[in-house]
Scaffold this motif. Sequence first.
Motif, mmCIF file in Angstrom:
data_model
loop_
_atom_site.group_PDB
_atom_site.id
_atom_site.type_symbol
_atom_site.label_atom_id
_atom_site.label_comp_id
_atom_site.label_asym_id
_atom_site.label_seq_id
_atom_site.Cartn_x
_atom_site.Cartn_y
_atom_site.Cartn_z
ATOM 1 N N LEU A 1 8.445 1.249 4.531
ATOM 2 C CA LEU A 1 7.468 1.655 3.506
ATOM 3 C C LEU A 1 7.735 0.843 2.254
ATOM 4 C CD1 LEU A 1 5.284 3.901 3.247
ATOM 5 C CD2 LEU A 1 7.047 5.329 2.235
ATOM 6 N N MET A 2 6.660 0.359 1.623
ATOM 7 C CA MET A 2 6.844 -0.330 0.339
ATOM 8 C C MET A 2 5.558 -0.267 -0.457
ATOM 9 S SD MET A 2 6.663 -4.388 1.027
ATOM 10 C CE MET A 2 5.339 -5.137 1.926
ATOM 11 N N ILE A 3 5.726 -0.526 -1.748
ATOM 12 C CA ILE A 3 4.564 -0.551 -2.638
ATOM 13 C C ILE A 3 4.518 -1.923 -3.272
ATOM 14 C CG2 ILE A 3 3.573 0.392 -4.754
ATOM 15 C CD1 ILE A 3 4.966 3.073 -3.933
ATOM 16 N N LEU A 4 3.318 -2.553 -3.103
ATOM 17 C CA LEU A 4 3.125 -3.873 -3.692
ATOM 18 C C LEU A 4 2.249 -3.691 -4.915
ATOM 19 C CD1 LEU A 4 2.315 -5.924 -0.424
ATOM 20 C CD2 LEU A 4 4.504 -5.790 -1.650
ATOM 21 N N ARG A 5 2.682 -4.203 -6.048
ATOM 22 C CA ARG A 5 1.940 -4.029 -7.301
ATOM 23 C C ARG A 5 1.219 -5.312 -7.641
ATOM 24 N NH1 ARG A 5 0.827 0.420 -10.238
ATOM 25 N NH2 ARG A 5 2.957 1.208 -10.025
ATOM 26 N N GLY A 6 -0.048 -5.116 -8.096
ATOM 27 C CA GLY A 6 -0.840 -6.238 -8.592
ATOM 28 C C GLY A 6 -1.289 -7.193 -7.491
ATOM 29 N N ARG A 7 -2.107 -8.207 -7.971
ATOM 30 C CA ARG A 7 -2.620 -9.165 -6.982
ATOM 31 C C ARG A 7 -1.546 -10.152 -6.518
ATOM 32 N NH1 ARG A 7 -7.758 -9.540 -5.619
ATOM 33 N NH2 ARG A 7 -9.255 -8.329 -6.810
ATOM 34 N N ASP A 8 -0.436 -10.169 -7.249
ATOM 35 C CA ASP A 8 0.657 -11.053 -6.806
ATOM 36 C C ASP A 8 1.526 -10.379 -5.757
ATOM 37 O OD1 ASP A 8 -0.202 -12.872 -8.585
ATOM 38 O OD2 ASP A 8 1.280 -12.356 -10.145
ATOM 39 N N ALA B 1 10.678 -0.939 -1.952
ATOM 40 C CA ALA B 1 10.747 -1.229 -0.503
ATOM 41 C C ALA B 1 11.950 -0.495 0.037
ATOM 42 C CB ALA B 1 10.894 -2.724 -0.262
ATOM 43 N N ASN B 2 11.751 0.246 1.083
ATOM 44 C CA ASN B 2 12.881 1.020 1.601
ATOM 45 C C ASN B 2 13.687 0.221 2.630
ATOM 46 O OD1 ASN B 2 11.302 1.141 3.834
ATOM 47 N ND2 ASN B 2 11.130 3.370 3.935
ATOM 48 N N GLN B 3 14.783 0.816 3.027
ATOM 49 C CA GLN B 3 15.726 0.116 3.913
ATOM 50 C C GLN B 3 15.076 -0.305 5.245
ATOM 51 O OE1 GLN B 3 18.732 -0.859 2.798
ATOM 52 N NE2 GLN B 3 18.860 -2.034 4.734
ATOM 53 N N PRO B 4 14.331 0.665 5.910
ATOM 54 C CA PRO B 4 13.704 0.234 7.172
ATOM 55 C C PRO B 4 12.823 -0.987 6.980
ATOM 56 C CG PRO B 4 13.588 2.613 6.971
ATOM 57 C CD PRO B 4 14.108 2.122 5.660
ATOM 58 N N LEU B 5 12.153 -1.097 5.801
ATOM 59 C CA LEU B 5 11.266 -2.231 5.602
ATOM 60 C C LEU B 5 12.056 -3.532 5.484
ATOM 61 C CD1 LEU B 5 7.952 -2.609 4.427
ATOM 62 C CD2 LEU B 5 9.497 -3.955 3.007
ATOM 63 N N VAL B 6 13.122 -3.507 4.621
ATOM 64 C CA VAL B 6 13.886 -4.752 4.500
ATOM 65 C C VAL B 6 14.610 -5.087 5.800
ATOM 66 C CG1 VAL B 6 14.105 -4.719 1.987
ATOM 67 C CG2 VAL B 6 15.837 -3.559 3.376
ATOM 68 N N GLY C 1 17.475 -7.847 -2.717
ATOM 69 C CA GLY C 1 16.945 -9.214 -2.589
ATOM 70 C C GLY C 1 15.442 -9.280 -2.730
ATOM 71 N N VAL C 2 14.777 -8.149 -2.443
ATOM 72 C CA VAL C 2 13.312 -8.222 -2.406
ATOM 73 C C VAL C 2 12.667 -7.484 -3.571
ATOM 74 C CG1 VAL C 2 13.316 -8.434 0.096
ATOM 75 C CG2 VAL C 2 12.954 -6.191 -0.906
ATOM 76 N N THR C 3 13.329 -6.433 -4.105
ATOM 77 C CA THR C 3 12.713 -5.618 -5.143
ATOM 78 C C THR C 3 12.416 -6.484 -6.379
ATOM 79 O OG1 THR C 3 13.982 -3.754 -4.325
ATOM 80 C CG2 THR C 3 12.971 -3.480 -6.482
ATOM 81 N N GLY C 4 11.195 -6.357 -6.886
ATOM 82 C CA GLY C 4 10.749 -7.086 -8.065
ATOM 83 C C GLY C 4 10.278 -8.499 -7.755
#
Length: 817
Positions: A190-197, A203-208, A217-220
């Motif tokens: 599960l994750m939430i992507l913000r904006g058009r970028d 992002a949770n552990q299962p997602l990464v 490594g992926v957040t932000g």
Amino acid sequence: MEHFSSAIFQALFQTQNPKIILHSTPDFQIVDYNTAFKILFDNTYIYKGQPFFEFCDAFEGFDSNLILKCFSKAKDTEAAVVLPIVKDLKSWQFEVVSVQGEQNNYGYFILSANDISALMIANYREQELGEELSSSHEELNATLEELSTTNLRLQEANTSLEAKVNDRMRQLANTEGSLRSLVMNAHYPLMILRGRDWVIEIANQPLVDLWDKTIEGVTGERLMTILPEIEDQPFPGFLRQVYDSGVGYGQEEQIFFYNSPSGPAEKYVSFYYDPMRDDTGEVCGVIVSADDITSKVLQRKEVENMNNMLAATVEELTASNEELEQSRQELLEKHLQLTETEQRFRQLIRQAPVGICVIRSSDLAIEHVNDSYLELVGKTREELESRTIWAAVPESSEYYGPILNSVIQTTTPFVGKEHELTLIRQGVAENVFIDFVYEPVLIDGIVISIMVVAIDVTEKVNARKAVEEVEKRMRLALEAAEIGTFEFSYLDNSIVTSTRFDAIFGISNPKTRQELLTAFHPEDVQLSTQAHLHARSTGNMFYESRLVHQDGSLHWIRVQAKVFYTGDGKSEKLLGTILDITDFKRLQQQKDDFISIASHELKTPITSLKASLQLLQRQKDKGNFELLSRLIDQAGRSMDKISGLVEDLLNVSRLNTGTIQIKKSHFLFKTLIEDCCQNVQDTGSHEIVLEGDLSLQVFADENRIEQVLNNFITNAMKYAPNSPAITISVKQQGNVFTVSVKDEGPGIPTDQIPHLFDRYFRADESGKQVSGLGLGLYISAEIVERHGGTIGVESEIGKGSTFWFSLPVVIDSEIQL
Ligand code: ADP
């Protein structure tokens, strides 16, 4: 219920699993439901405010009491309670979580429905496959069982995780932080992507784990920075679509390629993109929920592969089975054919007009024997059947045993033609001739039996021998008669001739009539052609003609032949004989010549006699006695000549009729010679020389021997007129005395010498016409032969001739000729 409308709650609430929120009072009204629920049931119908159990009644398998119990258990335990599986079009598993209201009052429940159809189907398929493969694929079965166990565990884990999440969700529903924690603790990616970028906000552990990355490594970070490799994959497109349309989008089983630390990798995911809206309702991001179904897909694919392999194996087995069945049918047919052939073979043997006996090679026992064979060997069926061949026909074993053994060893057939053997037929020994074959019967190159085929050809052989005998006799007769034979074919103008024929024609082995025509005298070629034309029209041929051999010698032939016709009346061949009639023709010629000569010879003294008599007639009264006396002497000489000629003719006639008389007596040879010489010396033309023992006493017909000697001397005088002397010599050697008369005349050609003693023969090498009948030497030869003596001549051209005869000195006086 503000937090129910918060973005994070919505993100958790708006998953692909249908979810509804209920409130216990007053009657479990439906407070809200998510889009998945709406899509699942009826998009147009408003369920909000409806009592939940009324809605439930539409489904079979829902137990209202049980659900109520679950609700109260969820409320009491504050944990997710899993309801029994409901099977409708799909398989569903519901779970219920008790959720606090605004004043911390419980009474709200979130009911989530999980579609476990795939899992159920997978389980079902596993069971099916397990059953199908249980016998031959125990390993697969074990694997499937393991997988099944794993799945169940996963399901349990899933269920428990769901429960935990729901528990968390319930606990964290009051604050966003709690909701963030809810996201982080969700058991699925599960994750939430913000904006058009598409900056990764949470992002949770299962997602990464899905990406083989870390949360830090992926957040932000921007999604495309983290996963540039998805640029060409469908994900960015769908994200844009959701962002722009504000409508969620989900997809089952999408392959996902990414760069793992160990290199390019792939996974399978089911994902759902929900739009996330800000306070103004504008889309400000995308909530991504996903499910890593790689192991499920791989497992399914493996099962599919196994299935395909199994299907292929089954197909192959079916094909092999069909082939086997076909082979079996073919074998069956062949067996039937063989049985039929065997039956036909037996029938053939039984009915064959020739004798057939089949002998087993291993022990020479008679396997089959037909009536013709029994008849041939003169035995009964009992005497032959179930016995070995040589026990049955012992009289043949000595000669035929080794042949039979050789056929078995060499596998080479033996063919016998007209074998003569003695058979004991009905107890009687009979000499027969047979044609037979020892034919080996082979199976895989090994002689299993010998088929003896035999035919009694005794009658044929005897008949042929009889014909051969007749032919032989005929040939001997033809040879004795010096008759040549020929067969001319009208079909191809070929000719077959006998050796005698070739000798007569002076041509070796002629093949065509054209070859023969070259041997004909040029004037007689036409005769042969005419004779053939005549034969075609009358069926018979007879003609005489001349041949000229290569050495230039002339030969006369007589041809006699008969035409043979085909069944439809066409001339087929001409069979005939040819005879050399040269001698016959010469004799005929000599005879003709003799008549002419004899007439001429007689005419001369008769004319002379006639003239003498006419003169006597005219002078008889004139008294000229001297003339009369001379004329009488002349007439007497003419008469002597005539009587001499007549005597010769009479002698020939006597010789021919066998009536000539030989009257033997003892006399002194000297006296005989002197009488002869007296006549010769009278003429005074030649000197007579006498040699040898003239005082020889002989026993013979004096007049006939004198006739012989006279003929020799007269001939010497006639044919050697210029010879100064004629030498008469008498010699004795043992019991034989030889008298010879030698002249020094022109001699006689060698080719004429053999004919000198023939009747009517007259040699004429000088071309001079000397009177004579060609009978003197013939008569002399006959006289000498009748005395048991021999006569002959030695002569050489230019060196004179010596005629001689020999007689036995002492001749038994008792012998009467
Ligand atoms: P002919 O009456 O013709 O003399 P012969 O039988 O006595 O009949 O003789 C046969 C032939 O033999 C003669 O025609 C002659 O050509 C040949 N002949 C016989 N005696 C002599 C000889 N002494 N010398 C040469 N030719 C001879």
